[in-house]
Scaffold this motif. Structure first.
Motif, short mmCIF file in Angstrom:
data_model
loop_
_atom_site.label_atom_id
_atom_site.label_comp_id
_atom_site.label_asym_id
_atom_site.label_seq_id
_atom_site.Cartn_x
_atom_site.Cartn_y
_atom_site.Cartn_z
N VAL A 265 0.76 -1.19 -0.16
CA VAL A 265 -0.08 -0.11 0.12
C VAL A 265 0.92 1.38 -0.11
CG1 VAL A 265 -1.90 1.24 1.35
CG2 VAL A 265 -1.92 -1.18 1.22
N ARG A 266 1.81 1.39 0.76
CA ARG A 266 2.73 2.53 0.95
C ARG A 266 3.39 2.65 -0.39
NH1 ARG A 266 4.89 4.88 5.00
NH2 ARG A 266 6.86 4.24 4.37
N ALA A 267 3.97 1.51 -1.24
CA ALA A 267 4.66 1.91 -2.12
C ALA A 267 3.78 2.15 -3.25
CB ALA A 267 5.38 0.28 -2.79
N LEU A 268 2.56 1.72 -3.40
CA LEU A 268 1.54 2.22 -4.38
C LEU A 268 1.26 3.73 -4.12
CD1 LEU A 268 -1.57 0.59 -5.38
CD2 LEU A 268 -1.79 2.75 -4.54
N VAL A 269 0.87 4.06 -3.06
CA VAL A 269 0.64 5.51 -2.73
C VAL A 269 1.90 6.43 -2.92
CG1 VAL A 269 0.20 7.28 -1.06
CG2 VAL A 269 -1.07 5.05 -0.97
N GLN A 270 3.07 5.96 -2.62
CA GLN A 270 4.35 6.69 -2.90
C GLN A 270 4.56 7.09 -4.35
OE1 GLN A 270 7.46 4.99 -0.43
NE2 GLN A 270 6.52 5.56 1.32
N THR A 271 4.06 5.89 -5.42
CA THR A 271 4.30 5.94 -6.87
C THR A 271 3.28 6.61 -7.42
OG1 THR A 271 5.48 3.78 -6.60
CG2 THR A 271 4.50 4.55 -8.62
N GLN A 272 1.90 6.38 -7.23
CA GLN A 272 0.78 7.13 -7.58
C GLN A 272 0.48 8.45 -7.05
OE1 GLN A 272 -0.81 5.88 -10.23
NE2 GLN A 272 0.78 4.22 -10.32
N ARG A 273 0.66 8.92 -6.11
CA ARG A 273 0.48 10.10 -5.43
C ARG A 273 1.00 11.25 -6.71
NH1 ARG A 273 1.97 10.53 -0.04
NH2 ARG A 273 4.15 11.31 -0.76
N PRO A 274 2.65 11.38 -6.73
CA PRO A 274 2.86 12.28 -7.71
C PRO A 274 2.52 12.35 -9.27
CG PRO A 274 4.78 10.70 -7.06
CD PRO A 274 3.54 10.30 -6.27
N LEU A 276 -0.59 11.31 -10.12
CA LEU A 276 -1.92 11.93 -10.02
C LEU A 276 -1.77 13.30 -9.77
CD1 LEU A 276 -5.04 11.35 -9.98
CD2 LEU A 276 -4.99 11.16 -7.64
N GLU A 277 -1.03 13.89 -9.06
CA GLU A 277 -0.80 15.19 -8.97
C GLU A 277 -0.50 16.02 -10.15
OE1 GLU A 277 1.99 18.42 -6.33
OE2 GLU A 277 1.85 16.27 -5.60
N GLU A 278 0.59 15.25 -10.82
CA GLU A 278 1.10 15.71 -12.19
C GLU A 278 0.11 15.82 -13.19
OE1 GLU A 278 4.00 14.36 -15.49
OE2 GLU A 278 4.35 13.47 -13.83
N GLY A 279 -0.85 14.61 -13.04
CA GLY A 279 -2.03 14.61 -14.23
C GLY A 279 -2.96 15.71 -13.81
N LEU A 280 -3.30 15.86 -12.54
CA LEU A 280 -4.12 17.04 -12.25
C LEU A 280 -3.80 18.41 -12.87
CD1 LEU A 280 -5.48 15.83 -8.61
CD2 LEU A 280 -6.92 15.92 -10.75
N ARG A 281 -2.53 18.45 -12.47
CA ARG A 281 -1.83 20.01 -12.83
C ARG A 281 -2.07 20.17 -14.39
NH1 ARG A 281 0.62 22.23 -8.48
NH2 ARG A 281 1.38 20.80 -6.70
N ALA A 282 -1.70 19.07 -15.20
CA ALA A 282 -1.78 19.03 -16.54
C ALA A 282 -3.11 19.42 -17.07
CB ALA A 282 -1.51 17.85 -17.15
N PRO A 289 0.00 20.20 -2.94
CA PRO A 289 1.05 19.17 -2.71
C PRO A 289 0.99 18.29 -1.38
CG PRO A 289 2.22 21.19 -2.13
CD PRO A 289 1.01 21.63 -2.78
N GLY A 290 0.11 17.50 -1.36
CA GLY A 290 -0.10 16.80 -0.12
C GLY A 290 0.91 15.64 0.06
N GLN A 291 0.84 15.11 1.26
CA GLN A 291 1.97 14.07 1.63
C GLN A 291 1.24 12.69 2.24
OE1 GLN A 291 3.13 17.37 4.17
NE2 GLN A 291 5.15 16.57 3.87
N ALA A 292 -0.13 12.66 2.00
CA ALA A 292 -0.78 11.53 2.49
C ALA A 292 -1.24 10.53 1.27
CB ALA A 292 -1.90 11.86 3.30
N ASN A 293 -2.39 10.06 1.21
CA ASN A 293 -3.01 9.46 0.57
C ASN A 293 -4.03 9.75 -0.34
OD1 ASN A 293 -4.62 8.55 2.59
ND2 ASN A 293 -5.31 6.70 1.89
N TYR A 294 -4.17 11.27 -0.43
CA TYR A 294 -5.14 12.02 -1.08
C TYR A 294 -4.66 13.43 -1.40
CZ TYR A 294 -5.51 13.32 3.89
OH TYR A 294 -4.95 13.75 5.05
N LEU A 295 -5.33 14.00 -2.43
CA LEU A 295 -4.60 15.41 -2.77
C LEU A 295 -6.05 16.29 -2.81
CD1 LEU A 295 -2.69 14.22 -5.86
CD2 LEU A 295 -1.84 15.34 -3.82
N LEU A 296 -5.94 17.61 -2.25
CA LEU A 296 -6.70 18.65 -2.34
C LEU A 296 -6.53 19.52 -3.84
CD1 LEU A 296 -8.99 20.22 -0.74
CD2 LEU A 296 -7.16 21.54 0.08
N PHE A 297 -7.54 19.72 -4.56
CA PHE A 297 -7.41 20.41 -5.77
C PHE A 297 -8.53 21.44 -5.77
CE2 PHE A 297 -9.63 16.73 -7.40
CZ PHE A 297 -10.41 17.27 -8.44
#
Length: 350
Positions: A265-274, A276-282, A289-297
């Motif tokens: 789970v931790r590996a998945l979040v650490q890989t996917q969070r950035p 997903l963040e990049e995809g939302l910014r695009a 820039p959150g540090q947990a398993n969710y993002l505020l946008f």
């Protein structure tokens, strides 16, 4: 009934007659660990007996995990149960919260007639707690709640400032409640916890839960850590004697053995969070820039209904003090699921 949290899968199914892909609840996307499922099934055979009201076996296992005395641990029906117990047990007249923050803090405090002061966090600073929070802790403040990392922003407070908040609370006699339910999703959880401070600060209460990391939201299991035996007994007395079922206790014991699952789970979040963040910014969206398993946008276009129509649930954050209807929170899920969300957003925003 207007629900204030995400995760309303039942409401969606009642309205649309099908299941949804749920980004509105911040739980592990890998589902309930197999070992936990087996433990619940095995415990069902003995469910004709009352559960242990003291959760002795589970508290002993948690004490070993946290390297604390079992007497410092109180289990509850999820962290929310313990939040409400804190309010009922202490009945503070005045409390301080950052804004935005998890809704249950204010709801529990207001249920006992407490005045809730809110310290607004700055969007310009990515909603990170600032030193001005210290001045908001006055001799009239009887309880302070912090969420580390914060829900819904995903931000953490720098540890030096967090320790200053703890010292300030001790100086004025306030109980500091630190919700660490999302702490396991941080890149280095051990570097951002106040557990080592418990022995020196009897008015410190730390909340944790099995809900998020182990995808056990429906099981309802959390626990409080506190070195003050009188306060622990106050919290115990503020709840019902069998608030933690025997099935939940068995599930918790099994979850503590799921080390490989936690690593996945931790590996998945650490890989996917950035990603997903990049995809939302695009998509031209403002992302904290959150540090947990969710993002505020932030998005100025309405998203909840258009996404529902596409089978996706997203958390609107308009009911958080300090935010408005243009803010949304999304969980970090698996890569195919995250791609599906981004594709749906791209279609809506095009």
């Amino acid at each position: 009934m207007q629900l204030v949290h995400g995760g309303d899968w039942a409401g969606y199914e009642a309205e649309y007659g099908r299941s949804a892909l749920d980004f509105s609840a911040n739980v592990s996307p890998l589902g309930v660990p197999q070992g936990v499922q087996r433990a619940i099934a095995a415990a069902a055979v003995r469910s004709d007996r009352y559960p242990d009201p003291l959760c002795r076996e589970l508290c002993a296992a948690l004490a070993q995990r946290e390297n604390l005395s079992p007497d410092w641990i109180l289990c509850g029906n999820g962290a929310a149960d313990l939040i409400w117990r804190l309010a009922a047990a202490r009945r503070p007249r005045r409390a301080l919260l950052p804004a935005p923050a998890f809704a249950e803090y204010a709801a529990a405090l207001q249920s006992v007639g407490c005045r809730v002061d809110r310290h607004l966090l700055s969007e310009r600073e990515n909603f990170t707690l600032d030193p001005a929070f210290l001045q908001a802790i006055t001799p009239e403040t009887e309880m302070v709640f912090l969420c580390e990392p914060n829900n819904p922003t995903g931000r953490t407070t720098p540890m030096p400032l967090l320790l200053r908040v703890l010292d300030r609370c001790c100086a004025v006699g306030a109980v500091l409640v630190v919700d660490e339910c999302f702490g396991d999703f941080l890149d280095d959880p051990a570097a951002h916890t106040l557990v080592p401070q418990l022995a020196r600060h009897p008015r410190l209460v730390i909340l944790k839960a099995f809900t998020k990391l182990y995808a056990m939201a429906g099981v309802r299991l959390g626990y409080a850590l506190c070195s003050d035996p009188a306060l622990v007994e106050q919290l115990r007395g503020a709840g019902s004697p069998w608030s933690v079922s025997s099935l939940a206790q068995a599930a918790g014991l099994a979850a503590l053995q799921e080390n490989a699952y936690v690593q996945r789970v931790r590996a998945l979040v650490q890989t996917q969070r950035p990603l997903l963040e990049e995809g939302l910014r695009a998509l031209g969206l403002r992302v904290i820039p959150g540090q947990a398993n969710y993002l505020l946008f932030r998005c100025t276009r309405p998203l909840v209904v258009p996404l529902k129509e596409r089978g996706i649930l997203l958390r609107s954050c308009g009911n958080y003090p300090g935010l408005d209807d243009s803010w949304y929170r999304t969980a970090v899920r698996t890569e195919p699921e995250n791609r599906r969300l981004l594709a749906a957003l791209r279609e809506i925003l095009s």
